[in-house]
Design an enzyme around this catalytic site. Structure first.
Site, PDB file in Angstrom:
ATOM      1  N   CYS A 105      -2.513 -11.508  -5.829  1.00 29.86           N
ATOM      2  CA  CYS A 105      -2.832 -10.153  -5.357  1.00 29.86           C
ATOM      3  C   CYS A 105      -4.039  -9.571  -6.080  1.00 29.86           C
ATOM      4  CB  CYS A 105      -1.616  -9.247  -5.503  1.00 29.86           C
ATOM      5  SG  CYS A 105      -0.179  -9.924  -4.645  1.00 29.86           S
TER       6      CYS A 105
ATOM      7  N   CYS B 278       8.472  -0.753  -1.833  1.00 33.01           N
ATOM      8  CA  CYS B 278       7.764  -2.037  -1.745  1.00 33.01           C
ATOM      9  C   CYS B 278       6.524  -1.888  -0.879  1.00 33.01           C
ATOM     10  CB  CYS B 278       8.667  -3.088  -1.108  1.00 33.01           C
ATOM     11  SG  CYS B 278      10.234  -3.316  -1.975  1.00 33.01           S
ATOM     12  N   SER B 279       5.404  -2.478  -1.340  1.00 34.71           N
ATOM     13  CA  SER B 279       4.200  -2.435  -0.518  1.00 34.71           C
ATOM     14  C   SER B 279       4.445  -3.278   0.731  1.00 34.71           C
ATOM     15  CB  SER B 279       2.991  -2.931  -1.306  1.00 34.71           C
ATOM     16  OG  SER B 279       3.246  -4.190  -1.859  1.00 34.71           O
TER      17      SER B 279
ATOM     18  N   HIS C 221      -1.433  -3.218   1.795  1.00 38.50           N
ATOM     19  CA  HIS C 221      -1.721  -4.264   0.804  1.00 38.50           C
ATOM     20  C   HIS C 221      -2.083  -5.585   1.488  1.00 38.50           C
ATOM     21  CE1 HIS C 221      -1.695  -6.650  -2.723  1.00 38.50           C
ATOM     22  NE2 HIS C 221      -0.409  -6.916  -2.807  1.00 38.50           N
TER      23      HIS C 221
END
Lengths: 377, 98
Positions: A83, A207-208, A326
């Site tokens: 990420c 949570c993304s 994201h």
């Protein structure tokens, strides 16, 4: 030493792009950044990406950008750091300019995830764990790691699920003002706390999301009003069971310390912040690790509203990963997109007079952390 | 269970060199497999390879007689401080039970 400046930024809308390809998104953001920079001659391209190989059967992203945008026979590379791929790609561009090898570099990030099923994406993302470990075989996931961390954080500090919800709500409220953000529907603390559980105590809003999108930046040694004051990157523990202190993510703290040291500034000098809130819990740990609030007290800062756009340390005025979205490889660059607009005075949730900005991009459960400090000059 | 230690850091993760002193002489010793729950999560949304056993608990177990912790899996629900017993290895995962 050669200085590096930002000359242009570009970003697609984050969300679901069912009718657009990975390449289409990547070229769109890249072209926007080049136009914003006034179409300079580009000496190199770095692309941040994590899943294109496994989820779209597509590599050679650097060559695709150079070829399809007609940039000529120039060096290009894809950069992978889970990420943190975007933040690491950015750093490679900066190092290329600092070394004197390049005058102007295009850095882009992209991901396309929404076409796949959640369990398949979860599986692909698990490539960012040490897969040759008992921990991976136990069935741990990324939201799982931050669930384990959150339970211990609650136990030691007295924080509750409501504090996590306050992070998610703040970032959603910021996203409502950002036209490029994935989530633009208002929500409430009650809805966030009552949402279905993903990995206890984390629920859906902690949570993304999975996101399609791209972002890009043009860097140059030629001066512009946005100076890259420092770049730092650190690797950290790759397994939860190997952590010295579960409530610390040393890669974040160490990358922050290095970035402050190189920039000659401290957390007190930073006016606006984009942090890697892959989970609501992560934002609380990161504001502690980066020295904005004392260890074990980040949740109190959230409760007191200090991290709101109107607070003393505005965090994730873009909506953050939780609500801006994201798209993994693009995330680190979308943070820079927001901060450049903050420093120019043209951002969603503009912080008045912002002069110094910090971006922190995390990979894995603390395997990588990249920190960049930008300054209006 | 084997734990590895040097310069005060004890871990179940084997390293080639000590991150503090650089030595390759890392002490290795056996400790009991049982322990107490240091922290935990219950996974409701698993990766595809674990879909058939969800929901399940992933636990971080504080082992006895060492500072080292180990990650394991349990079918039962747990909370911090619960005593747990090692229940074998399944496909590379350490299983625990109350």
């Amino acid at each position: 030493m050669t200085k590096t400046y930002v000359h242009g930024v570009g970003m697609t809308k984050f969300g679901t792009h069912a009718d657009r390809t990975l390449k289409n998104l990547l070229l769109d953001a890249s072209r926007q950044a080049l136009e914003d920079a006034g179409r300079p001659k580009v000496d190199a391209v770095f692309v941040g990406n994590f899943l294109a190989g496994s989820m779209s059967n597509q590599e050679i992203l650097g060559a695709i950008v150079a070829n399809d945008l007609g940039l000529g026979y120039i060096p290009t590379a894809k950069v992978e750091g889970a990420c943190a791929s975007g933040g690491i790609a950015l750093r490679q561009g900066i190092l290329g300019i600092m070394s004197g090898e390049y005058d102007t570099v295009l850095v882009a990030g992209v991901e396309k995830m929404k076409h796949a099923r959640t369990p398949d994406v979860t599986q692909a993302i698990n490539a960012a764990m040490d897969t040759d470990s008992n921990e991976k075989h136990a069935g741990l996931t990324f939201p799982g790691f931050f669930g384990v961390l959150a339970h211990r954080y609650f136990h030691e500090t007295g924080a509750t699920k409501e504090h996590l919800a306050m992070v998610a709500l703040k970032n959603r409220e910021n996203a409502l003002q950002n036209p490029l953000a994935q989530f633009q529907k208002p929500t409430t603390l009650e809805e966030i706390i009552g949402a279905r559980l993903i990995t206890e105590p984390l629920g859906l809003f902690d949570c993304s999301p999975m996101t399609d999108g791209a972002a890009a930046i043009v860097l140059s040694r030629k001066p512009s009003p946005i100076h890259v004051r420092s770049s730092a990157l650190v690797s950290g523990p790759t397994q939860m069971q190997d952590a010295l202190d579960l409530l610390s993510i040393p890669a974040i703290g160490e990358s922050g310390r290095k970035a402050y040291e190189k920039a000659g500034v401290g957390p007190e000098d930073i006016d606006v912040i984009e942090i890697h809130d892959c989970f609501s819990m992560t934002e609380i740990i990161a504001i502690e690790e980066l020295g904005f609030f004392p260890k074990g007290e980040g949740f109190k800062a959230i409760e007191e509203g200090h991290t709101k756009a109107s607070g003393k340390k505005p965090v994730n005025t873009s909506g953050g990963l939780l609500s801006r979205g994201h798209p993994i490889g693009a995330t680190g660059l979308s943070q820079i997109y927001q901060l450049v607009h903050q420093l120019k005075g043209t951002a969603a949730n503009q912080v008045n007079g912002a002069r110094m900005a910090l971006a922190q991009n995390l990979g894995g459960t603390g395997s990588y952390s990249a920190v960049h400090i930008l300054e209006r000059v | 269970m084997k734990v590895y230690s040097c310069c005060g850091h004890e871990t179940v993760v084997k390293r080639h060199y000590c991150p503090s002193c650089g030595s390759s002489e890392i002490e290795e010793r056996e400790v009991p497999n049982d322990g107490t729950i240091y922290s935990y999560t219950r996974i409701h949304v698993p990766p595809v390879e674990f879909e058939h056993i969800a929901p399940y608990s992933v636990v971080l177990v504080q082992l006895e007689g060492t500072k080292a912790k180990v990650t394991g899996r349990m079918t039962e629900e747990v909370t911090i401080g619960d005593r747990v017993q090692f229940a074998g290895i399944d496909n590379g995962a350490y299983l625990y039970k109350k």
